[in-house]
Write an enzyme that holds these catalytic residues in place. Structure first.
Site, PDB file in Angstrom:
ATOM      1  N   HIS A 195      -4.678   7.132   7.165  1.00 20.09           N
ATOM      2  CA  HIS A 195      -5.303   5.861   6.778  1.00 20.09           C
ATOM      3  C   HIS A 195      -4.283   4.868   6.253  1.00 20.09           C
ATOM      4  O   HIS A 195      -3.260   5.233   5.671  1.00 20.09           O
ATOM      5  CB  HIS A 195      -6.439   6.074   5.783  1.00 20.09           C
ATOM      6  CG  HIS A 195      -6.056   6.459   4.388  1.00 20.09           C
ATOM      7  ND1 HIS A 195      -5.776   5.539   3.405  1.00 20.09           N
ATOM      8  CD2 HIS A 195      -5.948   7.671   3.788  1.00 20.09           C
ATOM      9  CE1 HIS A 195      -5.496   6.163   2.266  1.00 20.09           C
ATOM     10  NE2 HIS A 195      -5.594   7.464   2.470  1.00 20.09           N
ATOM     11  N   ASP A 205      -0.235   7.585  -1.261  1.00 22.80           N
ATOM     12  CA  ASP A 205      -1.611   7.625  -0.765  1.00 22.80           C
ATOM     13  C   ASP A 205      -2.023   6.247  -0.216  1.00 22.80           C
ATOM     14  O   ASP A 205      -2.550   5.432  -0.950  1.00 22.80           O
ATOM     15  CB  ASP A 205      -2.550   8.032  -1.904  1.00 22.80           C
ATOM     16  CG  ASP A 205      -3.983   8.215  -1.450  1.00 22.80           C
ATOM     17  OD1 ASP A 205      -4.234   8.315  -0.234  1.00 22.80           O
ATOM     18  OD2 ASP A 205      -4.866   8.244  -2.328  1.00 22.80           O
ATOM     19  N   GLU A 234     -10.510   4.133   4.466  1.00 25.63           N
ATOM     20  CA  GLU A 234     -10.657   5.538   4.073  1.00 25.63           C
ATOM     21  C   GLU A 234     -11.071   5.656   2.625  1.00 25.63           C
ATOM     22  O   GLU A 234     -11.915   6.497   2.270  1.00 25.63           O
ATOM     23  CB  GLU A 234      -9.336   6.282   4.304  1.00 25.63           C
ATOM     24  CG  GLU A 234      -9.421   7.796   4.112  1.00 25.63           C
ATOM     25  CD  GLU A 234      -9.134   8.279   2.698  1.00 25.63           C
ATOM     26  OE1 GLU A 234      -9.279   9.479   2.436  1.00 25.63           O
ATOM     27  OE2 GLU A 234      -8.756   7.443   1.844  1.00 25.63           O
ATOM     28  N   GLU A 235     -10.479   4.834   1.773  1.00 25.99           N
ATOM     29  CA  GLU A 235     -10.746   4.932   0.339  1.00 25.99           C
ATOM     30  C   GLU A 235     -12.182   4.539  -0.005  1.00 25.99           C
ATOM     31  O   GLU A 235     -12.681   4.885  -1.070  1.00 25.99           O
ATOM     32  CB  GLU A 235      -9.766   4.055  -0.450  1.00 25.99           C
ATOM     33  CG  GLU A 235      -8.304   4.450  -0.294  1.00 25.99           C
ATOM     34  CD  GLU A 235      -7.955   5.780  -0.939  1.00 25.99           C
ATOM     35  OE1 GLU A 235      -8.849   6.428  -1.499  1.00 25.99           O
ATOM     36  OE2 GLU A 235      -6.771   6.171  -0.870  1.00 25.99           O
ATOM     37  N   HIS A 283      -3.892   7.358  -7.202  1.00 29.30           N
ATOM     38  CA  HIS A 283      -4.839   6.258  -7.411  1.00 29.30           C
ATOM     39  C   HIS A 283      -4.481   5.409  -8.638  1.00 29.30           C
ATOM     40  O   HIS A 283      -5.366   4.932  -9.348  1.00 29.30           O
ATOM     41  CB  HIS A 283      -6.272   6.775  -7.512  1.00 29.30           C
ATOM     42  CG  HIS A 283      -6.857   7.147  -6.186  1.00 29.30           C
ATOM     43  ND1 HIS A 283      -8.197   7.434  -6.005  1.00 29.30           N
ATOM     44  CD2 HIS A 283      -6.293   7.271  -4.956  1.00 29.30           C
ATOM     45  CE1 HIS A 283      -8.422   7.723  -4.734  1.00 29.30           C
ATOM     46  NE2 HIS A 283      -7.273   7.632  -4.074  1.00 29.30           N
TER      47      HIS A 283
END
Length: 510
Positions: free
Chosen positions: A275, A287, A319-320, A447
């Site tokens: 992603h 990420d 995606e998130e 995150h």
């Protein structure tokens, strides 16, 4: 798949082609592409794992990480969240690199429009609170008494005490928040407040499901864990807490970027993906800038070789927000097109600083949740590569559908992948196997704002990128390691997909 409310999602292709056409149909329709395919097969050597791995460089990974960080930091919010200039810049950058190989790849975009949260206001008994609009929920202005929902609100029974006209208060976790919202709506609630299960705000958070069979959605706001637990205590003590929630939303266009080799058998495809978006908190270089860049590097170096089976790369959007880009792709593909994907491999978080080399448990031997035929073989080949080719330790992680392979898994496509770890805690045994610190998260910046270009372990990253290259080369040459394409094999895959379909929407909320 599902019929999606137009108020939430309006989706269409950027190009006039449908995904059902796929790159295979595009190739067959364009004589020059046939010529290019023949030229590639004639002029380039057939790809080999060791030769593809040999041309991958740490310096290229780091250079691209710095550039991706720069794309995020050049924007006011310093992230690459869906709907922001940082993510659009990421998409444009991916296209600029892969577009330089238009004689090797058929490249296209898949456009879809999402309703994302813009602003929110919240009061409890007229006292203002910090709140963030939750994406995919409708805009609205609602008032009602707070009702606390126990057990994280993942089943109808949890909403037994919800009264019509109320606003539910529910914790994040165990299932996607779209399920909680839909169950609240079905129970008669007019709004939902979801509170975090870790420290930090829920800025940029979404319901993670475009729609659910449980019902329609009501306006939703996200609050901190501390605020949520404080409200929970007051409600459980018998206090009447009247909440007023107002939210606004905005439709935003975003894109999946897809590239498929012009050469190769397009009825037998190896699919490599990751992603392209980050969360709101930061630039998201591990990420999943790491997966994005690994795929770009492998796709770039693959152009020096020919292939027997078509290789498809995808960089998913959203995606998130709940695997939305991958989910949309699967929803738009016909069964005949999905059947052409012999194996789909996904790569999310390839460079965690306190890493472990993690392989998804495709055969179910460690966690009991196996994938469709071909998934076990993918796991075994990753494990063989780490142990025999690279001389590295590895461990196994749950095949839980937590990243973009999830929608493919639920559709009966053989899937697999590797990762370096997210917020999980490294064990003493893993520290002995991989180095690093036991009792510490694999990625302490998961995150968070500190997930920048300095938040990568380049030694782990190059090894993971080489593992991606190995699988690309292996299956671009032959699918002999996988079960044959037979009527019986398809029937088994579809039976497993049917068994998993009800479980797919209830996977862990992240």
């Amino acid at each position: 798949m599902q019929s999606w409310p137009s108020i939430l999602v309006k989706m269409k292709f950027l190009q006039s082609i449908g995904l059902a056409a796929t790159a295979a149909a595009l190739v067959s329709a364009v004589p020059t592409a046939q010529d290019a395919s023949a030229k590639i097969a004639r002029d380039l050597p057939l790809v080999e794992s060791n030769k593809l791995r040999r041309v991958l460089l740490r310096s290229e990974l780091l250079k691209k990480a710095a550039h991706l960080e720069g794309l995020a930091y050049a924007t006011p919010n310093r992230n690459r969240l869906i709907g922001t200039p940082g993510h659009q810049a990421t998409i444009d950058w991916i296209k600029s690199i892969i577009g330089g190989f238009s004689d090797y790849y058929t490249i296209y975009e898949q456009k879809f429009t999402l309703s994302l949260g813009v602003s929110a206001n919240l009061t409890n008994n007229a006292v203002p609170m910090e709140v963030f609009a939750v994406g995919l929920a409708p805009a609205g202005d609602v008032t009602g008494p707070l009702v606390y929902v126990p057990n994280l609100g993942c089943t109808t029974a949890d909403f037994a005490k919800v009264t019509p006209g109320s606003i539910v208060l529910v914790g994040r976790g165990n299932c996607k928040s779209g399920i909680k919202d839909a169950l609240a709506s079905t129970a008669g609630a007019v709004g939902m407040l979801v509170y975090n299960n870790v420290e930090g705000s829920l800025e940029g958070y979404g319901l993670q499901l475009i729609a659910t069979k449980e019902g329609s959605y009501v306006p939703a706001g996200g609050i901190s864990m501390a605020e949520g637990k404080a409200l929970q205590a007051r409600v459980e003590a018998g206090e009447t807490v009247v909440a007023h929630l107002s939210t606004t939303t905005e439709d935003t266009d975003t894109y999946n970027v897809i590239a498929e080799t012009i050469a190769g058998d397009h009825d037998n495809v190896i699919f490599m993906s990751g992603h392209s978006d980050s969360v709101a908190a930061g630039p998201g270089i591990n990420d999943n800038g790491s997966g994005t860049i690994s795929l770009l590097e492998v796709a770039t170096q693959l152009t020096k070789f020919s292939v027997k089976n078509a290789v498809r790369f995808a960089w998913w959007a959203a995606e998130e927000e709940g695997l939305l880009g991958a989910d949309y792709y699967v929803s738009q593909a016909s069964q005949s097109e999905l059947d052409k994907i012999r194996l789909m491999l996904d790569f999310d978080m390839m460079a965690s600083p306190n890493y472990a080399y993690q392989v998804y448990d495709g055969d179910g031997s460690a966690y009991g949740e196996s994938g469709p035929p071909g998934s076990a073989e993918a796991e075994h080949e990753f494990e063989r590569y780490f142990a025999q080719e690279a001389g590295l330790n590895f461990t196994t992680i749950e095949f839980d559908g937590r990243s973009d392979y999830g929608p493919f898994l639920a559709a009966g496509v053989a899937t697999g992948g590797i990762a370096c770890g997210a917020e999980g805690i490294k064990t003493v045994e893993e520290a002995a196997m991989f180095g690093g610190k036991a009792g510490v998260a694999y990625d302490v910046c998961y995150h968070s704002a500190c997930d920048n270009a300095s938040n990568v372990n380049v030694g782990a990253w190059i090894q993971m990128t080489k593992a991606i290259a190995h699988m690309t080369a292996t299956f671009a040459r032959s699918f002999d390691l996988l079960p044959p394409k037979t009527v019986q094999a398809k029937a088994k895959r579809m039976a497993m997909a049917k068994a998993m379909s009800d479980k797919a929407t209830g996977k862990l909320d992240w």
